[in-house]
Design an enzyme around this catalytic site. Structure first.
Site, PDB file in Angstrom:
ATOM      1  N   HIS A 231       0.820  -1.209   0.000  1.00 35.26           N
ATOM      2  CA  HIS A 231       0.000   0.000   0.000  1.00 35.26           C
ATOM      3  C   HIS A 231       0.858   1.265   0.000  1.00 35.26           C
ATOM      4  O   HIS A 231       0.335   2.379   0.082  1.00 35.26           O
ATOM      5  CB  HIS A 231      -0.917  -0.027   1.236  1.00 35.26           C
TER       6      HIS A 231
ATOM      7  N   LYS B 148       3.236   4.387  -1.285  1.00 27.66           N
ATOM      8  CA  LYS B 148       3.316   5.269  -2.450  1.00 27.66           C
ATOM      9  C   LYS B 148       4.634   6.031  -2.332  1.00 27.66           C
ATOM     10  O   LYS B 148       4.685   7.086  -1.699  1.00 27.66           O
ATOM     11  CB  LYS B 148       2.156   6.256  -2.497  1.00 27.66           C
TER      12      LYS B 148
ATOM     13  N   ASP C 244      17.713   8.919  -7.569  1.00 27.59           N
ATOM     14  CA  ASP C 244      19.162   9.112  -7.393  1.00 27.59           C
ATOM     15  C   ASP C 244      19.607   9.016  -5.936  1.00 27.59           C
ATOM     16  O   ASP C 244      20.574   9.694  -5.531  1.00 27.59           O
ATOM     17  CB  ASP C 244      19.602  10.460  -7.976  1.00 27.59           C
TER      18      ASP C 244
ATOM     19  N   HIS D  42      -8.790  11.376   0.884  1.00 19.75           N
ATOM     20  CA  HIS D  42      -7.923  10.189   0.867  1.00 19.75           C
ATOM     21  C   HIS D  42      -6.644  10.387   1.679  1.00 19.75           C
ATOM     22  O   HIS D  42      -5.781   9.518   1.721  1.00 19.75           O
ATOM     23  CB  HIS D  42      -7.568   9.840  -0.593  1.00 19.75           C
TER      24      HIS D  42
ATOM     25  N   LYS E 238      -3.815  10.878   4.749  1.00 21.09           N
ATOM     26  CA  LYS E 238      -3.447  10.164   5.979  1.00 21.09           C
ATOM     27  C   LYS E 238      -2.369  10.975   6.688  1.00 21.09           C
ATOM     28  O   LYS E 238      -1.169  10.763   6.485  1.00 21.09           O
ATOM     29  CB  LYS E 238      -2.907   8.761   5.668  1.00 21.09           C
TER      30      LYS E 238
ATOM     31  N   ASP F 127       0.396  18.424  19.196  1.00 22.24           N
ATOM     32  CA  ASP F 127       1.085  19.369  20.098  1.00 22.24           C
ATOM     33  C   ASP F 127       1.962  20.385  19.380  1.00 22.24           C
ATOM     34  O   ASP F 127       2.949  20.879  19.935  1.00 22.24           O
ATOM     35  CB  ASP F 127       1.918  18.604  21.140  1.00 22.24           C
TER      36      ASP F 127
END
Length: 370
Positions: A112, A114, A119, A288, A290, A295
């Site tokens: 999952h 991405k 380089d 979508h 996450k 704090d």
């Protein structure tokens, strides 16, 4: 923004992320490592294919790892990439899973992540897949999904590369030209870290990082999570934080591509609202992202949802940043997203129709598989 040994850039949606990634690919001189859960043969997928193929023809070692379950690409698409010299690996093909005696584990555990590493120097990670959901092409098509990505330059890029190469080898990718992949400058930086869930070990790392940050919070916890279905321990930590006076705000998807998760999520709203947490459901285009900021110091951007699949099964990657200026940018992004949301109150939640209560209860029974 310079943080520790790193240079960071927070990227908002596909409109900022795709051009930045394509520019980095175009400048590659030695290696490109790209892994994605969703790869589609659409206008975005074609743009990336052209960019990768051009660099492969120029002598760059280009490695593409995509998840078989999440992706949808034609044989011609893959063949064109391979003809150009791009080394393409499909993570856990479904047909191969049917021949595996550990069928269920083979199918359920997906890649999952991405991530893009160029380089051994510049990297990207976050929630954005390689597909047109984030960059609609046609007039009248659904609006682009709301998501967040991170561009980073520094030691954490080498960490992301390490985890990519580890997965590449386990997925039986072609042999690597090892001298191309630099490991110099790979040094710990407590202010910017990459934490992953791997094939076999470190599976609880992201969950534990969230839990520790939540338990130590004293002022505010602002979380944006597309598929919000946390473990009981995380749910308890959030509730306890709200009870001790921490400003707990949770932004979740009200418009989603997985309705079952939304229904299951709503079954836990009551406990959170009773503890004093505030809940916001995003409306309009699909949410979508996450991310979290705690704090005014601790932040995370990554691929991991707060659901059972991400926390227990999938391969995920999150960047953890401990810096006040970056946290300020994260808080500004959260506040900028709030006008797109509708707050869920104890009163509105209590007025749910019977069918919705039943759907939430039924969906929650299957939470481990959502």
């Amino acid at each position: 923004m310079v943080v520790g040994y790193h240079r960071l850039r927070l990227l908002h949606d596909g409109a900022q992320t795709f051009p930045a990634m394509l520019e980095a690919i175009a400048r590659a001189s030695s290696t490109i490592c790209l892994e994605t859960y969703i790869l589609r043969d659409d206008h975005v997928g074609q743009a990336f294919a052209c960019a990768l193929a051009e660099r492969a023809r120029a002598g760059v070692e280009v490695n593409l790892l995509y998840d078989a379950w999440g992706s949808s690409v034609s044989g011609a698409y893959v063949a064109n990439l391979q003809d150009a010299g791009v080394r393409v690996v499909e993570f856990r093909p479904v047909l191969l899973a049917l021949q595996n005696r550990k069928l269920l584990r083979h199918v359920v555990r997906r890649n999952h992540r991405k991530s893009l590493i160029v380089d051994s120097r510049i990297a990207f990670t976050g929630g954005i897949n390689i597909c047109g959901d984030y960059a609609p092409k046609d007039i009248g098509s659904p609006p682009p999904w709301r998501d967040t990505h991170l561009e980073l330059e520094g030691p954490a890029a080498i960490e992301l590369q390490y985890f990519f190469l580890r997965t590449w080898r386990k997925a039986k990718g072609p042999a690597l030209d090892e001298p191309r992949y630099s490991h110099t400058g790979r040094r710990p930086d407590p202010r910017v870290r990459v934490i992953t869930s791997d094939m076999h070990r470190g599976r609880a790392g992201i969950r534990d990082a969230y839990r520790a940050a939540i338990k130590n919070a004293s002022r505010r916890i602002w979380i944006t999570n597309a598929y919000f279905l946390p473990s009981l321990s995380l749910l308890h930590a959030l509730s306890e934080a709200a009870k001790r006076g921490v400003d707990v705000r949770l932004m979740v998807a009200g418009t989603t591509d997985v309705p079952a998760v939304l229904h299951a999520s709503r079954s836990i709203y009551g406990r959170l609202l009773e503890s004093g947490a505030r809940l916001y459901e995003w409306n309009g285009r699909v949410l979508h992202a996450k991310t979290a900021v705690i704090d005014g110091h601790w932040s995370t951007v990554g691929s991991s949802n707060l659901d059972m699949q991400s926390l227990r099964q999938n391969l995920e990657a999150n960047a953890l940043i401990e810096d006040e200026r970056f946290a300020l940018a994260m808080e500004a992004m959260f506040l900028g997203d709030l006008p797109h949301c509708e707050e869920v109150t104890a009163t509105s939640w209590g007025k749910r129709p019977p069918w919705e209560r039943a759907a939430s209860w039924a969906a929650y029974l299957f939470r481990d598989w959502l």
